[in-house]
Design a protein around this motif. Structure first.
Motif, short mmCIF file in Angstrom:
data_model
loop_
_atom_site.label_atom_id
_atom_site.label_comp_id
_atom_site.label_asym_id
_atom_site.label_seq_id
_atom_site.Cartn_x
_atom_site.Cartn_y
_atom_site.Cartn_z
N ILE A 76 5.34 -1.48 11.24
CA ILE A 76 3.88 -1.58 11.12
C ILE A 76 3.47 -2.08 9.74
O ILE A 76 2.46 -2.76 9.58
CB ILE A 76 3.21 -0.23 11.47
CG1 ILE A 76 1.72 -0.43 11.69
CG2 ILE A 76 3.44 0.80 10.38
CD1 ILE A 76 1.05 0.74 12.35
N PHE A 77 4.25 -1.75 8.72
CA PHE A 77 3.92 -2.20 7.37
C PHE A 77 4.09 -3.71 7.22
O PHE A 77 3.38 -4.35 6.46
CB PHE A 77 4.77 -1.46 6.33
CG PHE A 77 4.32 -0.05 6.09
CD1 PHE A 77 3.05 0.23 5.61
CD2 PHE A 77 5.16 1.01 6.38
CE1 PHE A 77 2.63 1.52 5.41
CE2 PHE A 77 4.75 2.30 6.18
CZ PHE A 77 3.48 2.57 5.69
N SER A 111 -0.57 -7.55 4.03
CA SER A 111 -1.61 -8.16 3.21
C SER A 111 -2.84 -7.25 3.10
O SER A 111 -3.42 -7.13 2.03
CB SER A 111 -2.01 -9.52 3.78
OG SER A 111 -2.60 -9.37 5.05
N GLU A 112 -3.22 -6.58 4.19
CA GLU A 112 -4.35 -5.65 4.12
C GLU A 112 -4.03 -4.46 3.21
O GLU A 112 -4.88 -4.01 2.44
CB GLU A 112 -4.73 -5.13 5.52
CG GLU A 112 -5.41 -6.17 6.39
CD GLU A 112 -4.40 -6.92 7.24
OE1 GLU A 112 -3.22 -6.52 7.28
OE2 GLU A 112 -4.79 -7.92 7.85
N ILE A 113 -2.82 -3.96 3.30
CA ILE A 113 -2.41 -2.83 2.45
C ILE A 113 -2.43 -3.25 0.99
O ILE A 113 -2.90 -2.51 0.12
CB ILE A 113 -1.02 -2.31 2.88
CG1 ILE A 113 -1.11 -1.66 4.27
CG2 ILE A 113 -0.48 -1.31 1.86
CD1 ILE A 113 0.22 -1.28 4.87
N SER A 114 -1.93 -4.44 0.68
CA SER A 114 -1.92 -4.93 -0.70
C SER A 114 -3.34 -5.08 -1.23
O SER A 114 -3.63 -4.70 -2.37
CB SER A 114 -1.20 -6.27 -0.79
OG SER A 114 0.14 -6.14 -0.40
N LEU A 158 -4.93 -2.96 -4.39
CA LEU A 158 -5.52 -3.64 -5.54
C LEU A 158 -6.98 -3.24 -5.75
O LEU A 158 -7.45 -3.14 -6.89
CB LEU A 158 -5.40 -5.16 -5.37
CG LEU A 158 -3.98 -5.73 -5.50
CD1 LEU A 158 -3.97 -7.20 -5.18
CD2 LEU A 158 -3.43 -5.47 -6.89
N SER A 159 -7.72 -3.01 -4.66
CA SER A 159 -9.11 -2.59 -4.82
C SER A 159 -9.20 -1.16 -5.37
O SER A 159 -10.13 -0.82 -6.09
CB SER A 159 -9.86 -2.69 -3.50
OG SER A 159 -9.40 -1.71 -2.59
#
Length: 190
Positions: free
Chosen positions: A97-98, A103-106, A110-111
């Motif tokens: 799943i990762f 890209s969404e997790i990264s 970062l946010s």
């Protein structure tokens, strides 16, 4: 009309208790510590140690025991955390799943990094606040212990107290029970 005044006074009392809850908690913990450690301090006084020195000796023994427990717990905790951190990247790469949402997790990570300075400042304020609270509690406990002999006289002068002897008897019973409780807790810690 009298009923409204009583309700208003009750609400005011609740508000005052809410506003002063931190101070009341410190006083409560100080009183518990003073009552729980007083039997040990009285025993040390029987060995002709001054009361102030007896209190400091109990403090040193308590903080020494606390430091010993921390010193024994910290190395395995650090070793296990390092081992977890070293295994984490390989374990996460094996989870499917990762890979799909990397890209969404990264982006989310970062946010969240932008809030890191605020979190560090909040952590530091919390640490210093807790250190100040512990120091204040210890100072109040020291005062209560050093003035232990005068507490029945002080409480005996309150209008709703019937006799100083009753206050003294209650304090002795509470001290004995809390002393036994503290010995039990320390025994369970070991």
């Amino acid at each position: 009309m009298v009923r409204y005044v009583e309700i208003a006074l009750f609400v005011l009392l609740c508000y005052l208790l809410f506003v002063t809850r931190d101070i009341l908690f410190i006083l409560y913990v100080s009183l518990l510590l003073a009552l729980a450690t007083n039997p040990f301090i009285d025993r040390l006084e029987k060995f002709k140690l001054p009361r102030g020195l007896s209190i400091m000796l109990v403090y040193v023994l308590f903080w020494g025991l606390f430091a010993l427990v921390i010193a024994l717990i910290t190395p395995p905790l650090v070793a296990q955390t390092r081992h977890l951190i070293s295994l984490l990247p390989s374990s996460l790469s094996e989870i499917e799943i990762f890979k799909d949402y990397q890209s969404e997790i990264s982006k989310e990570i970062l946010s969240r990094i932008s809030f890191l300075p605020q979190a560090v400042i909040g952590l530091l304020v919390g640490i210093f606040s807790n250190i100040f609270t512990v120091f204040t509690t210890l100072v109040i406990t020291f005062y209560l212990l050093s003035q232990r002999k005068n507490i029945p006289d002080l409480l005996g002068n309150l209008p709703f107290v019937k006799s100083k002897k009753m206050v003294s008897d209650i304090l002795i019973r509470v001290e004995t029970q809390l002393g036994f409780w503290m010995v039990g807790e320390l025994t369970l810690m070991l």
